[in-house]
Design a protein around this motif. Structure first.
Motif, PDB file in Angstrom:
ATOM      1  N   LEU A 195       0.829  -1.207   0.000  1.00  0.00           N
ATOM      2  CA  LEU A 195       0.000   0.000   0.000  1.00  0.00           C
ATOM      3  C   LEU A 195       0.859   1.252   0.000  1.00  0.00           C
ATOM      4  O   LEU A 195       0.538   2.246  -0.670  1.00  0.00           O
ATOM      5  N   LEU A 196       1.954   1.222   0.747  1.00  0.00           N
ATOM      6  CA  LEU A 196       2.842   2.385   0.767  1.00  0.00           C
ATOM      7  C   LEU A 196       3.492   2.607  -0.596  1.00  0.00           C
ATOM      8  O   LEU A 196       3.739   3.753  -0.986  1.00  0.00           O
ATOM      9  N   ASP A 197       3.769   1.524  -1.324  1.00  0.00           N
ATOM     10  CA  ASP A 197       4.264   1.673  -2.694  1.00  0.00           C
ATOM     11  C   ASP A 197       3.230   2.416  -3.550  1.00  0.00           C
ATOM     12  O   ASP A 197       3.573   3.325  -4.317  1.00  0.00           O
ATOM     13  N   GLN A 198       1.975   2.018  -3.432  1.00  0.00           N
ATOM     14  CA  GLN A 198       0.914   2.696  -4.181  1.00  0.00           C
ATOM     15  C   GLN A 198       0.835   4.171  -3.797  1.00  0.00           C
ATOM     16  O   GLN A 198       0.657   5.042  -4.666  1.00  0.00           O
ATOM     17  N   GLN A 199       0.965   4.457  -2.513  1.00  0.00           N
ATOM     18  CA  GLN A 199       0.919   5.847  -2.057  1.00  0.00           C
ATOM     19  C   GLN A 199       2.117   6.632  -2.564  1.00  0.00           C
ATOM     20  O   GLN A 199       1.981   7.815  -2.928  1.00  0.00           O
ATOM     21  N   ALA A 200       3.278   5.996  -2.601  1.00  0.00           N
ATOM     22  CA  ALA A 200       4.454   6.674  -3.157  1.00  0.00           C
ATOM     23  C   ALA A 200       4.221   7.010  -4.625  1.00  0.00           C
ATOM     24  O   ALA A 200       4.617   8.088  -5.101  1.00  0.00           O
ATOM     25  N   ALA A 201       3.571   6.098  -5.351  1.00  0.00           N
ATOM     26  CA  ALA A 201       3.255   6.370  -6.754  1.00  0.00           C
ATOM     27  C   ALA A 201       2.267   7.526  -6.878  1.00  0.00           C
ATOM     28  O   ALA A 201       2.394   8.376  -7.775  1.00  0.00           O
ATOM     29  N   LEU A 202       1.279   7.579  -5.988  1.00  0.00           N
ATOM     30  CA  LEU A 202       0.310   8.682  -6.027  1.00  0.00           C
ATOM     31  C   LEU A 202       0.988  10.011  -5.711  1.00  0.00           C
ATOM     32  O   LEU A 202       0.650  11.044  -6.312  1.00  0.00           O
ATOM     33  N   ARG A 203       1.931  10.004  -4.793  1.00  0.00           N
ATOM     34  CA  ARG A 203       2.657  11.243  -4.512  1.00  0.00           C
ATOM     35  C   ARG A 203       3.548  11.625  -5.696  1.00  0.00           C
ATOM     36  O   ARG A 203       3.723  12.811  -5.985  1.00  0.00           O
ATOM     37  N   TRP A 204       4.114  10.634  -6.349  1.00  0.00           N
ATOM     38  CA  TRP A 204       4.906  10.890  -7.553  1.00  0.00           C
ATOM     39  C   TRP A 204       4.027  11.552  -8.620  1.00  0.00           C
ATOM     40  O   TRP A 204       4.461  12.479  -9.297  1.00  0.00           O
ATOM     41  N   ILE A 205       2.795  11.074  -8.744  1.00  0.00           N
ATOM     42  CA  ILE A 205       1.847  11.690  -9.681  1.00  0.00           C
ATOM     43  C   ILE A 205       1.594  13.140  -9.298  1.00  0.00           C
ATOM     44  O   ILE A 205       1.547  14.031 -10.162  1.00  0.00           O
ATOM     45  N   GLN A 206       1.425  13.409  -8.017  1.00  0.00           N
ATOM     46  CA  GLN A 206       1.210  14.793  -7.592  1.00  0.00           C
ATOM     47  C   GLN A 206       2.388  15.679  -8.007  1.00  0.00           C
ATOM     48  O   GLN A 206       2.196  16.817  -8.446  1.00  0.00           O
ATOM     49  N   ASP A 207       3.591  15.153  -7.893  1.00  0.00           N
ATOM     50  CA  ASP A 207       4.781  15.943  -8.195  1.00  0.00           C
ATOM     51  C   ASP A 207       5.051  16.071  -9.689  1.00  0.00           C
ATOM     52  O   ASP A 207       5.713  17.032 -10.116  1.00  0.00           O
ATOM     53  N   ASN A 208       4.557  15.120 -10.485  1.00  0.00           N
ATOM     54  CA  ASN A 208       4.993  15.050 -11.884  1.00  0.00           C
ATOM     55  C   ASN A 208       3.882  15.080 -12.912  1.00  0.00           C
ATOM     56  O   ASN A 208       4.163  15.055 -14.124  1.00  0.00           O
ATOM     57  N   ALA A 209       2.625  15.128 -12.487  1.00  0.00           N
ATOM     58  CA  ALA A 209       1.527  15.090 -13.453  1.00  0.00           C
ATOM     59  C   ALA A 209       1.632  16.203 -14.492  1.00  0.00           C
ATOM     60  O   ALA A 209       1.373  15.990 -15.683  1.00  0.00           O
ATOM     61  N   ARG A 210       2.023  17.382 -14.048  1.00  0.00           N
ATOM     62  CA  ARG A 210       2.065  18.511 -14.975  1.00  0.00           C
ATOM     63  C   ARG A 210       3.094  18.309 -16.089  1.00  0.00           C
ATOM     64  O   ARG A 210       2.936  18.841 -17.193  1.00  0.00           O
ATOM     65  N   ALA A 211       4.136  17.532 -15.825  1.00  0.00           N
ATOM     66  CA  ALA A 211       5.139  17.282 -16.867  1.00  0.00           C
ATOM     67  C   ALA A 211       4.541  16.551 -18.059  1.00  0.00           C
ATOM     68  O   ALA A 211       5.031  16.669 -19.186  1.00  0.00           O
ATOM     69  N   PHE A 212       3.450  15.815 -17.820  1.00  0.00           N
ATOM     70  CA  PHE A 212       2.792  15.062 -18.891  1.00  0.00           C
ATOM     71  C   PHE A 212       1.513  15.745 -19.367  1.00  0.00           C
ATOM     72  O   PHE A 212       0.772  15.171 -20.163  1.00  0.00           O
ATOM     73  N   GLY A 213       1.245  16.940 -18.859  1.00  0.00           N
ATOM     74  CA  GLY A 213       0.011  17.627 -19.208  1.00  0.00           C
ATOM     75  C   GLY A 213      -1.157  17.246 -18.333  1.00  0.00           C
ATOM     76  O   GLY A 213      -2.315  17.489 -18.688  1.00  0.00           O
ATOM     77  N   SER A 237      -7.171   4.878   4.187  1.00  0.00           N
ATOM     78  CA  SER A 237      -5.918   5.331   4.786  1.00  0.00           C
ATOM     79  C   SER A 237      -5.929   6.831   5.056  1.00  0.00           C
ATOM     80  O   SER A 237      -6.240   7.625   4.170  1.00  0.00           O
ATOM     81  N   PRO A 238      -5.545   7.246   6.257  1.00  0.00           N
ATOM     82  CA  PRO A 238      -5.455   8.684   6.537  1.00  0.00           C
ATOM     83  C   PRO A 238      -4.273   9.352   5.832  1.00  0.00           C
ATOM     84  O   PRO A 238      -4.183  10.576   5.831  1.00  0.00           O
ATOM     85  N   LEU A 239      -3.379   8.566   5.228  1.00  0.00           N
ATOM     86  CA  LEU A 239      -2.190   9.118   4.582  1.00  0.00           C
ATOM     87  C   LEU A 239      -2.417   9.532   3.133  1.00  0.00           C
ATOM     88  O   LEU A 239      -1.498  10.048   2.498  1.00  0.00           O
ATOM     89  N   THR A 240      -3.628   9.311   2.616  1.00  0.00           N
ATOM     90  CA  THR A 240      -3.867   9.591   1.194  1.00  0.00           C
ATOM     91  C   THR A 240      -4.701  10.837   0.949  1.00  0.00           C
ATOM     92  O   THR A 240      -5.069  11.106  -0.199  1.00  0.00           O
ATOM     93  N   ARG A 241      -4.993  11.592   1.981  1.00  0.00           N
ATOM     94  CA  ARG A 241      -5.845  12.761   1.796  1.00  0.00           C
ATOM     95  C   ARG A 241      -5.211  13.713   0.786  1.00  0.00           C
ATOM     96  O   ARG A 241      -4.043  14.065   0.875  1.00  0.00           O
ATOM     97  N   GLY A 242      -6.004  14.088  -0.213  1.00  0.00           N
ATOM     98  CA  GLY A 242      -5.542  15.004  -1.232  1.00  0.00           C
ATOM     99  C   GLY A 242      -4.821  14.356  -2.392  1.00  0.00           C
ATOM    100  O   GLY A 242      -4.440  15.042  -3.347  1.00  0.00           O
ATOM    101  N   LEU A 243      -4.623  13.038  -2.342  1.00  0.00           N
ATOM    102  CA  LEU A 243      -3.905  12.362  -3.425  1.00  0.00           C
ATOM    103  C   LEU A 243      -4.819  11.902  -4.554  1.00  0.00           C
ATOM    104  O   LEU A 243      -4.347  11.607  -5.652  1.00  0.00           O
ATOM    105  N   PHE A 244      -6.120  11.809  -4.308  1.00  0.00           N
ATOM    106  CA  PHE A 244      -7.090  11.451  -5.360  1.00  0.00           C
ATOM    107  C   PHE A 244      -8.457  11.953  -4.934  1.00  0.00           C
ATOM    108  O   PHE A 244      -8.694  12.248  -3.753  1.00  0.00           O
ATOM    109  N   SER A 245      -9.346  12.053  -5.898  1.00  0.00           N
ATOM    110  CA  SER A 245     -10.673  12.608  -5.594  1.00  0.00           C
ATOM    111  C   SER A 245     -11.820  11.736  -6.091  1.00  0.00           C
ATOM    112  O   SER A 245     -12.981  12.026  -5.792  1.00  0.00           O
ATOM    113  N   ARG A 246     -11.525  10.655  -6.847  1.00  0.00           N
ATOM    114  CA  ARG A 246     -12.556   9.762  -7.364  1.00  0.00           C
ATOM    115  C   ARG A 246     -12.018   8.347  -7.356  1.00  0.00           C
ATOM    116  O   ARG A 246     -10.799   8.153  -7.371  1.00  0.00           O
TER     117      ARG A 246
END
Length: 535
Positions: A195-213, A237-246
């Protein structure tokens, strides 16, 4: 009696291996498509990457989002990736995380503990507008799977104008080993590394989504089977707040189910037994012992195989990453005001009969069915067998298939939707009814995993040809899922009416699409509401 079955034809074998969420990538990764035009270069966390043009979209494959999880990083939260110099080629999938082969004798995709990479699929001209990002978590019973299985989202990406990202995450003991000393060394975290791997990927998306548009403020997580259960755990998980909305949950339950994860205490015992079986039974040294073992030794235990319906490795409610059961979290408002799509397939159990019976050259007899039910459900077996008597079905296999469909998938999906609505979520529920293999006796009906190639248009880089009606349904699902990612509303011209109302399901069939209010009755959910564990 044990009955030897005929060898299935190659096409069916490929479907059995490729379509089911419980099967890892058993074929070599596809060769990278040849780039068309200038190869795109973007800068992400760690450095610059070069992707490739393929099938009308741009792919960036095998991009590290975390450091290798080996040595002292084995059985530990993921760390940031090491930076690189120059432009890194991102045109092939990275290795899959260590796992046992689901089909002995077939070559696995390359495995490595340096597996925490993400694949990103981007539509053309995405830089002109911030696009929604859809992050897929693969299935595989938490012991199998990789992002290389799901490398055919071109039509969803291209026509839906969405970015699809598929991260790898650790499975089996590498992702879910739970021991007290692990909790002591990581602030209480144990049994949740996948699960933490998945969360790390979601945080990576937060940091890098704009690079891909992409728009980091518009992320949808979706997944099937163990991937759907992962979505449930991330909602809780309380650690994922703000990482996704749907979120979209396909054939994976957030609610009480015979497949419910074990308690922390039981997980501790299972992990201790696993360690002892590998010669690492001394508590003061067992963690050091496990970290020193080679990968193949860690995978030699039967607990790393898919052998039954029982859950061996899965996320643990450790009090840090997961602080309550997903059902409790939903009912308490974890998805308040969050749009959700929740669904299941009409014949989920067919997959497990194929994998756990037919693939082992056995056909269940009446005695087999009765013994299986009594062993699996213990004191609850009398109720189960009264509702699903072997005499009420054409074959014992059909009775077993219906028990698995209703008790392990359909009713847990219903309970998930009910809990989410109690917590203030807006929920659209569906039942997938199409039979991609028709009347094939090996894998009939809308089996577990059957809807996945309708979403991805293929698996393992192999296009899955669908008949015209099924292809229209596939286009409809992709259009609905993409619109949901854009707007939070999955209702389209093809999928209407589809009310977000209790008790109503959208029935997705190749011949017709309609609504029904009989789901709970059809699947005997009154019975399954009182059965929440195996044995």
């Amino acid at each position: 009696m044990r009955v030897r079955t005929a060898t299935p034809r190659v096409g069916v074998t490929r479907w059995l291996i490729a379509m089911v969420c419980l099967v890892a990538a058993v074929a070599a990764p596809r060769a990278a498509a040849q780039p068309a035009g200038a190869a795109p270069v973007v800068t992400v966390t760690g450095g610059s990457i070069r992707g490739l043009h393929s099938d009308g979209i741009v792919e960036y494959l095998g991009v590290p989002f975390a450091a290798p999880a080996m040595g002292e990083n084995r059985f530990a939260p993921p760390l940031p990736p090491a930076p690189w110099t120059g432009v890194r080629s991102a045109v092939t999938h990275g290795p899959q995380c260590p796992q046992s082969s689901p089909v002995p004798g077939l070559a696995l995709q390359e495995s490595s503990e340096d597996c925490l990479s993400i694949d990103i699929y981007v539509p053309p001209n995405s830089a002109d507008v911030a696009l929604p990002v859809m992050v897929w978590f693969y299935g595989g019973a938490f012991v199998l799977g990789s992002n290389a299985q799901y490398d055919s989202p071109s039509r969803l990406v291209r026509d839906g104008k969405v970015i699809v990202a598929v991260p790898n995450y650790r499975v089996g003991p590498f992702g879910f080993l739970a021991l007290p000393e692990l909790a002591d060394s990581a602030g209480g975290i144990t049994g949740t590394y996948g699960l933490l791997d998945q969360q790390a990927a979601l945080r990576w998306i937060q940091d890098n989504a704009r690079a891909f548009g992409g728009d980091p403020g518009n992320v949808t997580i979706f997944g099937e089977s163990a991937g759907g259960m992962s979505v449930c755990s991330q909602i809780a998980s309380p650690l994922t707040r703000g990482l996704f909305s749907r979120a979209i949950i396909e054939s994976g339950s957030c609610a009480r189910s015979p497949l419910a994860p074990p308690s922390k205490e039981r997980a501790y015992q299972q992990s201790a037994d696993y360690a002892a079986g590998l010669g690492c039974g001394e508590v003061p040294t067992r963690l050091q012992c496990l970290r020193a073992l080679p990968i193949d030794r860690l995978l030699s235990s039967p607990t790393t195989q898919l052998n039954s319906m029982a859950v061996t490795w899965s996320p643990v409610q450790d009090g840090v990453v997961v602080t309550s059961s997903p059902e409790q979290a939903l009912a308490s408002g974890a998805a308040r005001d969050m749009p959700l799509i929740i669904g299941s397939n009409a014949d989920e159990g067919a997959t497990f009969i194929a994998l756990l019976d037919y693939a082992r050259a056995t056909i269940p007899t009446a005695a087999d069915y009765l013994g299986w039910a009594r062993e699996l459900f213990g004191d609850n077996s009398t109720q189960v067998l009264a509702r699903y008597p072997v005499t009420g079905f054409a074959t014992p296999a059909a009775a077993k298939e219906r028990v698995i469909t209703d008790g392990f998938f359909a009713c847990p999906a219903q309970f998930t939707a009910e809990a989410a609505r109690r917590g203030g979520a807006q929920v659209w529920q569906y039942r997938f009814n199409d039979a991609p293999l028709g009347r094939n006796p090996l894998l009939p009906g809308a089996f577990h995993g059957a809807e996945v190639p309708y979403v991805f248009s293929g698996l393992m880089g192999v296009p899955i040809p669908l008949p015209p009606a099924a292809d229209r349904l596939s286009r409809g699902i992709q259009q609905s899922w993409a619109q949901f990612a854009h707007t939070g509303d999955p209702v389209t011209t093809d999928f209407t009416p589809w009310p977000a109302a209790p008790g109503i399901t959208l029935e997705l069939g190749g011949d017709r699409i309609t609504t029904a209010d009989s789901f709970a009755r059809d699947h005997h959910c009154d019975l399954w509401s009182g059965i929440s564990h195996i044995g």
